[in-house]
Design a protein around this motif. Structure first.
Motif, PDB file in Angstrom:
ATOM      1  N   MET A 585       0.792  -1.135  -0.108  1.00  0.00           N
ATOM      2  CA  MET A 585       0.044   0.059   0.014  1.00  0.00           C
ATOM      3  C   MET A 585       0.892   1.242  -0.083  1.00  0.00           C
ATOM      4  O   MET A 585       0.609   2.289  -0.855  1.00  0.00           O
ATOM      5  CB  MET A 585      -0.997   0.025   1.087  1.00  0.00           C
ATOM      6  N   ARG A 588       2.074   1.524  -3.408  1.00  0.00           N
ATOM      7  CA  ARG A 588       1.276   1.570  -4.441  1.00  0.00           C
ATOM      8  C   ARG A 588       1.668   0.383  -5.570  1.00  0.00           C
ATOM      9  O   ARG A 588       1.412   0.766  -6.670  1.00  0.00           O
ATOM     10  CB  ARG A 588       1.025   2.778  -5.071  1.00  0.00           C
ATOM     11  N   SER A 589       2.000  -0.541  -5.162  1.00  0.00           N
ATOM     12  CA  SER A 589       2.430  -1.610  -5.979  1.00  0.00           C
ATOM     13  C   SER A 589       1.807  -2.995  -5.729  1.00  0.00           C
ATOM     14  O   SER A 589       1.220  -3.335  -4.599  1.00  0.00           O
ATOM     15  CB  SER A 589       3.877  -1.992  -5.626  1.00  0.00           C
ATOM     16  N   LEU A 607      -3.943  -4.864  -5.842  1.00  0.00           N
ATOM     17  CA  LEU A 607      -3.295  -3.532  -5.482  1.00  0.00           C
ATOM     18  C   LEU A 607      -3.984  -3.511  -3.979  1.00  0.00           C
ATOM     19  O   LEU A 607      -5.162  -2.842  -4.186  1.00  0.00           O
ATOM     20  CB  LEU A 607      -3.614  -2.595  -6.526  1.00  0.00           C
ATOM     21  N   VAL A 609      -5.627  -1.865  -0.967  1.00  0.00           N
ATOM     22  CA  VAL A 609      -6.293  -0.349  -0.529  1.00  0.00           C
ATOM     23  C   VAL A 609      -6.050  -0.175   0.739  1.00  0.00           C
ATOM     24  O   VAL A 609      -5.934   1.037   1.358  1.00  0.00           O
ATOM     25  CB  VAL A 609      -7.641  -0.609  -1.200  1.00  0.00           C
TER      26      VAL A 609
END
Length: 640
Positions: A585, A588-589, A607, A609
């Motif tokens: 997180m 953001r990968s 991905l 969240v």
């Protein structure tokens, strides 16, 4: 990613005390934005943060980091424990792991220092015997030469002369404090004492500038001076009065305890293997701490100079009282001081040339009065001072009248009061009040000079040495009667202290109303801060066998520790899978997430969240939908 996760696992296993120690030593810069072990790990793996952490490490610790990176099983647990506590080693599934970021930074730092990293991991190399292998173009640093070897029988050095520099330093410290009481020192913007102030202090005390600098350092260690950063001034602290009221033995013990408590950490560590040889320990620091910056090397060298001047060492070797203080035996140190130092001198020798020979320590009150009315020419076990009209004028400013000075010499002078001194005291007594300088609040000037004689007033008005004062004499009111003997008032637009200095330099010897009203009181009390007792027992004795203590945490760092500690134990944030998801997180990968339910195993490309209430919410990168998975169903999280 792997380094961050591994270090986050190490951090998550720490209790509050270990976490506080880590934060205290590493001092992460983005304290306000760190909320969990992942965030702290990412901050500590910054190149600059790692560099700050490894700079104070010993050679054997740097070697352990490199050997552990090359062969994790080559290091013993006791080698790795302090490095793990420092946040330089990671963990995965109960196994310690090297961190690539740390290894790379260590190798780069060693190469920049001119040291071949492989030399620290060579077979048979030991922390103290390994020799640095320098890269081409670098100048090898000389290895410290031991003062004794196995082939030469060790002979304990003679440190019995420690008392001579010790008593000299105490006298210099007392004289410096008295001067700073009257004329505070100036500070540079970085908090150091200005060179001009050191030179002025050296001139006033007849001590060379280098010695004055070391004495000022010792006074600062003992809390006898205090910086006032807002005004860039070095002031005498409230504790100075109590210290000056002690005898020379207690004064030295106070300075010695405080100075030993301020020993630099690398020098403290090196001293453990130096058998009391402080100079040898300082010489060994560049080899033992190969990444230490020049400023810290200089600080260790400067400390040895202060210790030598105070009599804590003789030719670099700890004196007997200093050795007892380091061993936390102040009673034994006090006995040695009492045995080796002289008691009070029976008096002083006043010479016809107005010089005063002080053969030894005086009672504090007598010392203070003599210091107020004379200037030092040489300070030592036996000191020499000189009396002059200027020194008597300064003494009057501190409350010592000519009659009080005569009474002092009548009591302590072993040669009586020579006729030249009697004449000087009588002449000075006749002129008390001839020239009185005071502040003035009015249109004619900021300073008022009251002159008792008209001829003296006329001389002041025409003296070229005083032209910059712009002295004026207001005309009397028309028809105003003028009584015989009425004082004459002159005015200047400069401050009173400037006027006093100018008149003194021109040899007019002014005084002030405050000095006249305070005549006869104890010298050195003018403008003194409220006194408080300096508890020398509260000054810590350095334990050379212990690691440096963690610095007290600020509120921001304490809050950070609590956030990270609670996040590591919150549901569901204690598992390795959760930390992998949190890292994804942050970056953001996407990651591969494997989940198992009712015997079925599926792998998703997600991905992440959020991870809240034990559930993962993520975007499916293949199906293009949002998925929610219970964390307890996840069996693997791998990077894409």
């Amino acid at each position: 990613m792997s380094g961050t996760l591994a270090l986050a696992s190490t951090i998550a296993e720490m209790d509050r005390d270990a976490l506080r120690a880590l934060v205290a030593r590493r001092r992460p810069q983005a304290a306000g934005t760190i909320a969990d072990p992942i965030g702290l790990a990412a901050e500590l793996l910054r190149s600059d943060s790692i560099t700050r952490a490894i700079v104070p490490l010993e050679r054997n610790q740097l070697s352990a980091l490199l050997r552990f990176a090359a062969a994790p099983r080559s290091c013993a647990p006791d080698e790795l424990q302090p490095l793990t506590a420092l946040g330089l080693i990671g963990r995965e599934s109960e196994q310690l792991l090297p961190l690539d970021e740390v290894t790379e930074t260590v190798r780069d730092a060693l190469i920049s220092a001119g040291i071949e990293p492989d030399s620290l991991t060579a077979v048979g190399a030991t922390p103290d015997a390994v020799t640095a292998s320098h890269t081409s173009g670098a100048t090898p640093a000389p290895e410290p030469t031991p003062r004794a070897t196995a082939a030469v029988p060790h002979q304990a050095p003679d440190t019995s002369t420690w008392y001579s520099p010790a008593l000299t330093a105490v006298g210099q410290a007392a004289e410096s404090l008295r001067v700073l009481t009257l004329r505070p020192g100036k500070l540079n913007r970085n908090g150091t004492v200005a060179v001009a102030s050191l030179r002025s202090l050296a001139e006033a005390t007849s001590i060379d500038v280098d010695s004055v600098s070391r004495i000022v350092t010792a006074l600062g260690h003992a809390g006898l001076t205090t910086p006032r950063s807002d005004e860039q001034l070095l002031l005498v602290s409230a504790a100075a009065g109590d210290w000056l009221a002690q005898d020379n033995r207690d004064r030295w013990l106070t300075l010695a305890r405080a100075t030993l408590a301020a020993i630099p950490a690398p020098l403290n560590i090196a001293l453990t293997a130096a058998d009391g040889d402080l100079a040898g320990a300082a010489a060994a620091i560049p080899h033992r701490f190969p990444l230490l910056p020049p400023a810290e090397l200089a600080a260790a060298t400067a400390f040895t100079a202060v210790a030598e001047q105070l009599g804590l060492t003789v030719s670099g070797v700890l004196s007997a009282p200093a050795d007892r203080l380091i061993a936390d035996d102040p009673a034994a140190a006090g006995e040695l001081v009492a045995r080796d130092t002289p008691g009070l001198a029976p008096g002083v020798y006043v010479q016809p040339d107005l010089s005063v020979v002080v053969p030894g320590p005086l009672a504090p009150a007598d010392e203070a009065t003599l210091s107020a009315i004379s200037r030092p020419e040489q300070i030592g076990v036996a000191s020499t001072r000189r009396i002059s009209e200027a020194s008597l004028a300064e003494g009057l400013e501190q409350g010592v009248t000519p009659d009080a000075a005569r009474a002092l010499f009548g009591r302590i002078s072993l040669t009586g009061i020579p006729q030249p001194l009697e004449y000087l005291l009588a002449s000075r007594a006749e002129r008390i009040g001839d020239l009185v300088v005071d502040e003035h609040d009015g249109d004619v000037g900021r300073t008022r000079i009251t002159v008792s004689r008209s001829d003296l007033a006329q001389t002041l008005l025409v003296d070229r040495a005083l032209q910059h004062l712009q002295l004026t004499r207001p005309a009397p009111a028309p028809n105003a009667p003028v009584a015989m003997g009425t004082p004459i008032r002159l005015y200047s637009r400069l401050r009173a202290d400037h006027v006093v200095s100018a008149l003194t330099d021109a040899r007019y010897h002014p005084t002030t109303s405050a000095a006249l009203s305070g005549a006869g009181r104890a010298p050195g009390t003018r403008g003194a801060s409220p006194a408080h007792t300096l508890d020398t027992a509260a000054i810590p004795i350095v334990d050379v066998s212990a690691a440096p203590q963690a610095t007290q945490l600020t509120e921001a760092y304490s809050t950070l520790v609590e956030r990270v500690y609670l996040a590591a134990r919150a549901e569901p944030g204690t598992g390795e899978f959760t930390r992998r998801l949190e890292l994804a997180m942050r970056d953001r990968s996407p990651v591969y997430v494997t989940a198992e339910a009712r015997g079925q195993v599926r792998t998703f490309t997600l991905l992440p969240v959020s991870v809240t209430s034990g559930r993962l919410r993520a975007t499916d990168q293949v199906a293009g939908v949002e998925r929610t998975l219970p964390v307890n169903m996840i069996t693997a999280v791998e990077p894409v």
